[in-house]
Design a protein around this motif. Structure first.
Motif, PDB file in Angstrom:
ATOM      1  N   ALA A  50       0.831  -1.201   0.000  1.00  0.00           N
ATOM      2  CA  ALA A  50       0.000   0.000   0.000  1.00  0.00           C
ATOM      3  C   ALA A  50       0.870   1.256   0.000  1.00  0.00           C
ATOM      4  N   LEU A  51       1.985   1.215   0.722  1.00  0.00           N
ATOM      5  CA  LEU A  51       2.919   2.344   0.693  1.00  0.00           C
ATOM      6  C   LEU A  51       3.509   2.523  -0.703  1.00  0.00           C
ATOM      7  N   GLY A  52       3.879   1.418  -1.328  1.00  0.00           N
ATOM      8  CA  GLY A  52       4.378   1.504  -2.704  1.00  0.00           C
ATOM      9  C   GLY A  52       3.314   2.007  -3.655  1.00  0.00           C
ATOM     10  N   GLY A  53       2.047   1.635  -3.408  1.00  0.00           N
ATOM     11  CA  GLY A  53       0.961   2.142  -4.242  1.00  0.00           C
ATOM     12  C   GLY A  53       0.812   3.648  -4.122  1.00  0.00           C
ATOM     13  N   ALA A  54       0.953   4.176  -2.915  1.00  0.00           N
ATOM     14  CA  ALA A  54       0.896   5.632  -2.733  1.00  0.00           C
ATOM     15  C   ALA A  54       2.035   6.312  -3.491  1.00  0.00           C
ATOM     16  N   MET A  55       3.195   5.694  -3.512  1.00  0.00           N
ATOM     17  CA  MET A  55       4.314   6.244  -4.287  1.00  0.00           C
ATOM     18  C   MET A  55       3.983   6.251  -5.777  1.00  0.00           C
ATOM     19  N   VAL A  71       0.944   6.381  -7.147  1.00  0.00           N
ATOM     20  CA  VAL A  71      -0.072   7.401  -7.415  1.00  0.00           C
ATOM     21  C   VAL A  71       0.556   8.788  -7.449  1.00  0.00           C
ATOM     22  N   ALA A  72       1.510   9.013  -6.552  1.00  0.00           N
ATOM     23  CA  ALA A  72       2.185  10.315  -6.486  1.00  0.00           C
ATOM     24  C   ALA A  72       3.249  10.471  -7.565  1.00  0.00           C
ATOM     25  N   ARG A  73       3.429   9.461  -8.386  1.00  0.00           N
ATOM     26  CA  ARG A  73       4.414   9.476  -9.472  1.00  0.00           C
ATOM     27  C   ARG A  73       5.840   9.647  -8.943  1.00  0.00           C
ATOM     28  N   VAL A  74       6.114   9.036  -7.791  1.00  0.00           N
ATOM     29  CA  VAL A  74       7.486   9.026  -7.272  1.00  0.00           C
ATOM     30  C   VAL A  74       8.286   8.031  -8.106  1.00  0.00           C
ATOM     31  N   PRO A  75       9.375   8.443  -8.706  1.00  0.00           N
ATOM     32  CA  PRO A  75      10.112   7.532  -9.594  1.00  0.00           C
ATOM     33  C   PRO A  75      10.732   6.368  -8.822  1.00  0.00           C
ATOM     34  N   LEU A  76      10.658   5.201  -9.407  1.00  0.00           N
ATOM     35  CA  LEU A  76      11.260   3.996  -8.832  1.00  0.00           C
ATOM     36  C   LEU A  76      11.836   3.185  -9.979  1.00  0.00           C
ATOM     37  N   HIS A 109       5.639  -4.139  -6.403  1.00  0.00           N
ATOM     38  CA  HIS A 109       4.271  -4.498  -6.795  1.00  0.00           C
ATOM     39  C   HIS A 109       3.307  -3.352  -6.524  1.00  0.00           C
ATOM     40  N   GLY A 110       3.422  -2.732  -5.355  1.00  0.00           N
ATOM     41  CA  GLY A 110       2.523  -1.632  -5.028  1.00  0.00           C
ATOM     42  C   GLY A 110       2.701  -0.438  -5.940  1.00  0.00           C
ATOM     43  N   HIS A 111       3.936  -0.127  -6.289  1.00  0.00           N
ATOM     44  CA  HIS A 111       4.194   1.003  -7.184  1.00  0.00           C
ATOM     45  C   HIS A 111       3.547   0.767  -8.548  1.00  0.00           C
ATOM     46  N   ALA A 115       0.705   3.267 -10.035  1.00  0.00           N
ATOM     47  CA  ALA A 115       1.003   4.024 -11.249  1.00  0.00           C
ATOM     48  C   ALA A 115      -0.033   3.783 -12.333  1.00  0.00           C
ATOM     49  N   GLU A 116      -0.718   2.635 -12.295  1.00  0.00           N
ATOM     50  CA  GLU A 116      -1.700   2.311 -13.323  1.00  0.00           C
ATOM     51  C   GLU A 116      -3.133   2.544 -12.859  1.00  0.00           C
TER      52      GLU A 116
END
Length: 246
Positions: free
Chosen positions: A127-132, A134-139, A179-181, A185-186
């Motif tokens: 869920a934390l990775g998902g928030a990243m 959504v916020a378009r934090v690059p990974l 996985h969350g990111h 992002a999608e």
């Protein structure tokens, strides 16, 4: 003054509405207005031009009312659409499915408390990775990390690797970020972020439970071999994802 002559009818001619006086006067006007004797108040049916039967409009109206809801869910808009879209996202990705089932399998192989710690840690960090996302934090290396997760976790199950609990949780948490990111992002632009996150977290938990259920077979000798074979299959799938063969 000559008497007025009434119109005459040919012998055998039927009584028609055009000659009201000759055919019965007032009664025939009523017949003409109502469409014929025996059917008061209804228009006469023309056998050469039958009237189409009216069909009920209720199904069409119901479909019109339901169509916007289906469209919103399909497009991922709003709360319901966001939840549905988030729920389906992990289930439609073979790489996501393989890694999440492997988390449950590995937890079952390690036993308590890992059987619950790993499946809980993964969705929380995801869920934390998902928030990243959504916020378009690059990974960097998102797809590589997702493919590697299936390979590493599958090998851990196949080889029955038993690290300390904190090390196993750390490995699972690192892969959960990727996985969350990808999920975040999608996310559809019109979706509710909270509903979307709730959808993919729930789907992930169900995949973990499926892995745990299969992993419980490891309590028996034959089941243990089956679970380890499943881990090997997941590792091969991860290798195929990593090399682009799948």
């Amino acid at each position: 003054m000559r008497p007025r002559r009434e119109p005459t009818l040919p012998t055998g001619a039927p009584c028609v509405a055009e000659l009201p006086r000759r055919c019965g006067g007032r009664g025939d006007r009523r017949t003409r207005r109502r469409g014929g004797p025996g059917r008061p108040g209804r228009a006469a049916a023309d056998p050469r031009n039958p009237q189409p039967r009216r069909r009920g409009r209720a199904p069409g109206r119901a479909a019109a009312l339901l169509t916007p809801g289906f469209a919103l869910a399909h497009d991922g808009a709003g709360v319901a659409g966001g939840f549905a879209s988030g729920f389906m996202h992990p289930l439609l990705g073979p790489d996501h499915v393989a890694a999440m089932v492997a988390v449950g399998l590995w937890g079952a192989v390690l036993g308590a408390p890992a059987i619950w710690v790993l499946p809980v840690a993964f969705p929380l960090v995801m869920a934390l990775g998902g928030a990243m996302g959504v916020a378009r934090v690059p990974l960097p290396g998102i797809e590589t990390g997702i493919a590697a997760s299936a390979l590493v976790l599958g090998l851990a199950v196949a080889l029955a690797v038993r690290p300390p609990l904190w090390a196993a949780a750390a490995v699972v948490a690192v892969f959960a970020v990727f996985h969350g990111h990808a999920h975040g992002a999608e996310m559809p632009g019109a979706a509710s972020p909270l509903a979307y996150a709730a959808g993919f977290v729930l789907a992930t938990g169900l995949l973990h439970l499926a892995g745990i259920a299969i992993g419980e077979l490891s309590h028996w000798r034959a089941g243990r071999a089956l679970v380890r074979a499943g881990g090997g299959a997941i590792a091969l799938a991860g290798l195929a994802f990593l090399t682009g063969a799948a």
